[in-house]
Design a protein around this motif. Structure first.
Motif, PDB file in Angstrom:
ATOM      1  N   THR A 134      -0.042   7.612   2.466  1.00  0.00           N
ATOM      2  CA  THR A 134      -1.106   8.581   2.169  1.00  0.00           C
ATOM      3  C   THR A 134      -0.911   9.903   2.914  1.00  0.00           C
ATOM      4  OG1 THR A 134      -2.501   7.875   4.010  1.00  0.00           O
ATOM      5  CG2 THR A 134      -2.767   6.675   1.938  1.00  0.00           C
TER       6      THR A 134
ATOM      7  N   SER B 278       0.834  -1.206   0.000  1.00  0.00           N
ATOM      8  CA  SER B 278       0.000   0.000   0.000  1.00  0.00           C
ATOM      9  C   SER B 278       0.870   1.258   0.000  1.00  0.00           C
ATOM     10  CB  SER B 278      -0.922   0.000   1.222  1.00  0.00           C
ATOM     11  OG  SER B 278      -0.149   0.010   2.400  1.00  0.00           O
ATOM     12  N   ALA B 279       0.325   2.278  -0.663  1.00  0.00           N
ATOM     13  CA  ALA B 279       1.078   3.531  -0.773  1.00  0.00           C
ATOM     14  C   ALA B 279       0.913   4.354   0.506  1.00  0.00           C
ATOM     15  CB  ALA B 279       0.580   4.315  -1.986  1.00  0.00           C
TER      16      ALA B 279
ATOM     17  N   ASN C 233       6.399   7.912  -1.772  1.00  0.00           N
ATOM     18  CA  ASN C 233       5.908   6.833  -2.630  1.00  0.00           C
ATOM     19  C   ASN C 233       6.896   6.491  -3.746  1.00  0.00           C
ATOM     20  OD1 ASN C 233       3.545   6.066  -1.296  1.00  0.00           O
ATOM     21  ND2 ASN C 233       2.464   7.854  -2.103  1.00  0.00           N
TER      22      ASN C 233
ATOM     23  N   GLU D 187      -1.892   9.624   6.523  1.00  0.00           N
ATOM     24  CA  GLU D 187      -0.838   9.088   7.388  1.00  0.00           C
ATOM     25  C   GLU D 187       0.185  10.171   7.718  1.00  0.00           C
ATOM     26  OE1 GLU D 187       0.438   4.772   6.329  1.00  0.00           O
ATOM     27  OE2 GLU D 187      -0.531   5.592   4.542  1.00  0.00           O
TER      28      GLU D 187
END
Lengths: 347, 91
Positions: free
Chosen positions: B5, B2-3, B77, B8
């Motif tokens: 965000t 998962s990337a 990312n 976060e």
């Protein structure tokens, strides 16, 4: 009248040590009459030291380092005070003042506690004493006072509480370097504050001892506007103002900026206007829940980073516009700036 | 995988600043950190926490050049994507 009735009360924030930089606010000198007059009044009151101070302020390469106590302190005081006068000249009537470190003396002067010429003398007396103090420095740590407590020792103390997780330590260079190393090893992020003295630490205590007599001799008046003190985290009282030791010890005592800000915003929402170089205090106060929610707001008079003279003027014009938009009709539009607008203030 | 965000990142920034309240800020991802109340000290701590949390190293110029939360998330990312194939090859 409806706009004025709904306008947020204004609180001026006056920054202190660490926010100084070369040619801070110099782009306004000669362009903003009220600011220029207040600066000239300070340099004139400084006597023979006024000329060199002015030259170093305006110089690209100052003869004395701008971070040195003999330059940072008087110039921060003068610039904060002159910017405050500029905003008052627009017709803005602040409901409160809050200064950080030397900014508190500028706030007290704006509030009329000290006459500007007397204050210039008090600042010069302070720097003569402080320039004889042992060298030291200041270290900003991304941590709470509780988190840094185990690392303090000897003359390395908490010099300023800027925000819940921004604490500034102060102390002599060697011990401060060791505390810096220990904090980094423990995973804390630290950054040196531009200062060649250990402000707000016991290192400066001996140098400040004689200052009380000078403050005792100065004429003091009750403030025309409440000054929220960053030393007591409460508005200045008559007994604070009348106590020479309260003023004399300010370079030694810790700056409780965040507790003082909480006290100020507990009295109600404000339009917080930073009158000083940089936007350090603006950045800190944006972390306050009242500003996050948007019920209080922040305006900075000067650019975040040093820049060309035009940038100072553009920042002041933008700030005047924002203050006008916030419902202060007396803040003149750009082009009319600097001219006292008595009619607007009276209406 | 998962990337990382923006949500976060804001959680981390609030922890760095010691903010107890989470306030939704309009268009905050595109605003400069300074206008969000996060100075370079807070940003340096956020970088350190993200690096430790994700086991990556961000470029040294991140502090000076990454001005907004959206740009910060892009850098993270990009770094995750760059290091991802190595993880897969090892697994």
């Amino acid at each position: 009248m409806t706009g004025a009735a709904q306008a947020l009360p204004v609180a001026l924030l006056l920054p202190g040590q660490g926010s100084q930089h070369r040619r801070m606010a110099a782009g306004l000198y000669g362009h903003e009459p009220v600011f220029t007059e207040a600066m000239d009044e300070f340099f004139d009151a400084a006597g023979p030291e006024g000329g060199p101070l002015r030259d170093d302020w305006l110089a690209e390469r100052p003869a004395t380092d701008i971070d040195h106590v003999t330059r940072s302190q008087p110039l921060l005081f003068a610039v904060d005070h002159a910017l405050g006068r500029l905003v008052l000249g627009w017709g803005v009537r602040p409901a409160a003042l809050l200064g950080h470190s030397i900014g508190e003396l500028a706030a007290a002067t704006l509030a009329g506690v000290f006459a500007p010429r007397d204050a210039a003398g008090l600042v010069l007396d302070r720097i003569r004493r402080l320039s004889a103090a042992p060298p030291g420095g200041m270290l900003a740590v991304a941590a709470s006072t509780a988190e840094v407590a185990p690392y303090l020792r000897g003359d390395v103390v908490v010099g300023a509480v800027n925000a819940p997780r921004q604490t500034v330590l102060a102390g002599p260079d060697g011990p401060l370097d060791e505390v810096d190393r220990a904090l980094r090893e423990a995973g804390f992020v630290c950054r040196r504050v531009p200062s060649l003295s250990a402000f707000h630490s016991p290192v400066l205590e001996p140098a400040c001892r004689g200052a009380a007599a000078v403050f005792a001799a100065a004429r003091k008046n009750p403030p025309a506007v409440p000054v929220h003190s960053a030393y007591t985290a409460a508005p200045l009282t008559e007994s604070d103002i009348g106590d020479p030791a309260f003023w004399a010890r300010q370079p030694v005592a810790p700056v409780l900026f965040w507790p003082a800000l909480e006290g100020l915003l507990a009295t109600g929402d404000h339009l917080l206007v930073e009158v000083g170089p940089g936007q350090g205090l603006s950045q800190l106060v944006r972390r306050h829940p009242a500003v996050r929610r948007g019920s209080s707001a922040v305006v900075s008079l000067l650019p975040a980073r040093p820049g060309p003279p035009e940038a100072d003027r553009a920042a002041v014009a933008a700030a005047a516009e924002r203050i006008t938009a916030a419902g202060w009709p007396a803040a003149p539009a750009s082009g009319d700036r600097g001219r006292p607008s008595r009619r607007a203030a009276a209406g | 995988m998962s990337a990382f965000t923006v949500e976060e990142l804001f959680q981390i920034m609030r922890e760095c600043a010691g903010e107890e309240e989470a306030v939704d800020l309009a268009d905050a991802a595109e605003q400069e950190f300074a206008l969000l109340g996060y100075d370079s000290l807070a940003l340096m701590e956020a970088i350190s926490r993200v690096e430790r949390g994700l086991g990556i190293a961000l470029p040294e110029e991140t502090v000076g050049e990454v001005l907004t939360p959206a740009a910060f998330v892009d850098v993270v990312n990009a770094e995750l994507a760059r290091s991802a194939p190595v993880v897969e090859a090892a697994g």
